[in-house]
Enzyme design. Structure first.
Site, PDB file in Angstrom:
ATOM      1  N   LYS A  37      66.522  45.109  13.807  1.00  0.00           N
ATOM      2  CA  LYS A  37      66.300  45.714  15.119  1.00  0.00           C
ATOM      3  C   LYS A  37      67.138  46.990  15.280  1.00  0.00           C
ATOM      4  CE  LYS A  37      63.176  42.835  16.256  1.00  0.00           C
ATOM      5  NZ  LYS A  37      63.253  41.442  16.603  1.00  0.00           N
TER       6      LYS A  37
HETATM    7  C1  LIG Z   1      62.581  40.140  16.940  1.00  0.00           C
HETATM    8  C2  LIG Z   1      61.762  39.700  18.082  1.00  0.00           C
HETATM    9  C3  LIG Z   1      62.000  38.500  18.759  1.00  0.00           C
HETATM   10  C4  LIG Z   1      62.950  37.444  18.277  1.00  0.00           C
HETATM   11  O1  LIG Z   1      64.222  37.844  18.001  1.00  0.00           O
HETATM   12  P1  LIG Z   1      65.107  37.021  16.942  1.00  0.00           P
HETATM   13  O2  LIG Z   1      66.453  37.616  17.111  1.00  0.00           O
HETATM   14  O3  LIG Z   1      64.511  37.270  15.598  1.00  0.00           O
HETATM   15  O4  LIG Z   1      65.047  35.590  17.324  1.00  0.00           O
HETATM   16  C5  LIG Z   1      61.258  38.220  19.900  1.00  0.00           C
HETATM   17  N1  LIG Z   1      60.298  39.060  20.340  1.00  0.00           N
HETATM   18  C6  LIG Z   1      60.020  40.204  19.701  1.00  0.00           C
HETATM   19  C7  LIG Z   1      58.967  41.108  20.269  1.00  0.00           C
HETATM   20  C8  LIG Z   1      60.724  40.557  18.547  1.00  0.00           C
HETATM   21  O5  LIG Z   1      60.419  41.697  17.919  1.00  0.00           O
END
Ligand SMILES: *Cc1c(COP(=O)(O)O)cnc(C)c1O
Length: 367
Positions: free
Chosen positions: A179
């Site tokens: 991210k």
């Molecule tokens: C990455 C993501 C999540 C989940 O996050 P994690 O930290 O991997 O649990 C939820 N929603 C969206 C749109 C994402 O891109």
């Protein structure tokens, strides 16, 4: 190979982690508190509560807003599956509505049409880093006193009409390794509601306000200080990273031809978590997009499809009787989208090559 994503880990991260190791205290502690306060500052939030993942952030935010069995939550099928799973975790029913073709985000008009007496919350996703139409969604939510909980996992650094994502309502972020702002694994909930924040702090830690006093059924969904330390180091580079994403995106939008570049609505700051083009299908499913993807990969350009199977078509959702409906804008998007590298470690030469290969693939297809 030009990868889709390349987390930057440097001396600062190494030192931050070693400092926590040397402190002898690895679990939730002062680094988590510091990250919460820095994160709140970054996005202009009144409260920020750190948790173990973006999925945990969504799960606990739904619980903290009182969403549970028998409730319906209106959401988008065009998302990472965690959005939908969180709704199922709390025993509520996801209600899928179609998206806007230009932003790939949930369509507020469709949301309004899907409201029932059981609707408890609306869960938009700021997909790829482009904020959903918050004013339109808020208007729908306010009319019926429905909660608006944002999946902002991809949208740290974005803003809507001058308001940073995270500065209004309740928003759930992911700090997963790929991210825009990451801590390896991690999540953050921001909220303007102090009671929701207090509830979240209890839910993440066994419902425990004081040691071994348990006020409610809680979980262990804490962030560790080791992860928070990485997040704090990454925060130092966040503004520069975001600027680099903006520059790469701008070059793509100016120089790509033969594909539909992503649109950015007026008065929006896009976080460019993904740079996602459309390869028009001409009604032939995903063939054109798949061909372009193969072509790019053969030329060592990383690319990916987010997301090839929307939630309403996933097997376990259909088997539960929650999917299978016709959502034509979503289905077309799933057949046409292709994301290309937009991460801050791309060098100008890499961007040149991506542009050259995408434009070349389009030319070859046209002739
Ligand atoms: C990455 C993501 C999540 C989940 O996050 P994690 O930290 O991997 O649990 C939820 N929603 C969206 C749109 C994402 O891109």
């Amino acid at each position: 190979m030009i990868p889709m994503c390349k987390p930057y880990l440097g001396e600062a991260e190494r030192r931050a982690v070693l400092e926590v190791l040397d402190s002898g205290m690895l679990a939730q502690g002062p680094k988590v508190r510091e990250l919460e306060s820095r994160f709140a500052g970054l996005v202009g939030a009144r409260n920020a509560v750190a948790v173990s993942s973006g999925t945990a952030a969504l799960h606990l935010a739904l619980l903290a807003h009182g969403v549970g069995p028998g409730d319906e939550v209106i959401t988008t099928p065009f998302t990472f599956i965690a959005t939908v799973n969180a709704i199922l975790f709390v025993g509520a029913t996801p209600v899928f509505v179609d998206i806007e073709p230009d932003t790939f985000n949930i369509d507020a008009i469709e949301v309004a049409r899907a409201i029932t007496p059981r609707t408890k919350a609306i869960l938009p996703v700021h997909l790829f880093g482009h904020p959903a139409d918050m004013d339109a969604l808020q208007a729908v939510a306010d009319e019926r006193n429905i909660a608006l909980i944002q999946d902002a996992a991809q949208a740290v650094g974005a803003s809507y009409r001058g308001r940073p994502v995270g500065s209004e309502g309740t928003a759930c972020f992911s700090l997963y390794a790929t991210k825009n702002l990451m801590s390896g694994e991690g999540g953050m909930v921001t909220t303007e509601d102090d009671l929701v924040a207090e509830h979240l702090r209890l839910l993440r830690n066994h419902g425990m306000p004081r040691r071994y006093h348990h006020d409610m059924l809680g979980f262990n969904l804490r962030m560790s200080d080791l992860h928070a330390a990485i997040g704090l180091a990454q925060l130092e580079r966040f503004e520069v990273s975001q600027m680099r994403r903006q520059l790469v995106a701008k070059r793509y939008s100016n120089e790509l031809s033969g594909v539909v570049v992503p649109s950015v609505r007026p008065d929006i700051k896009h976080a460019w978590h993904q740079y996602t083009v459309r390869v028009p299908s001409g009604g032939f499913g995903s063939a054109a997009r798949d061909a372009m993807m193969e072509d790019l990969q053969a030329n060592d350009i990383g690319c990916a499809v987010f997301y090839p199977i929307p939630a309403h078509k996933q097997r376990y959702i259909v088997e539960r009787g929650l999917g299978g409906m016709a959502l034509p804008v979503t289905d077309t998007a799933a057949a046409e989208v292709l994301s290309i590298p937009v991460h801050p470690q791309l060098r100008p030469g890499d961007v040149d090559r991506v542009i050259q290969e995408v434009n070349g693939a389009c030319l070859a297809k046209a002739s």
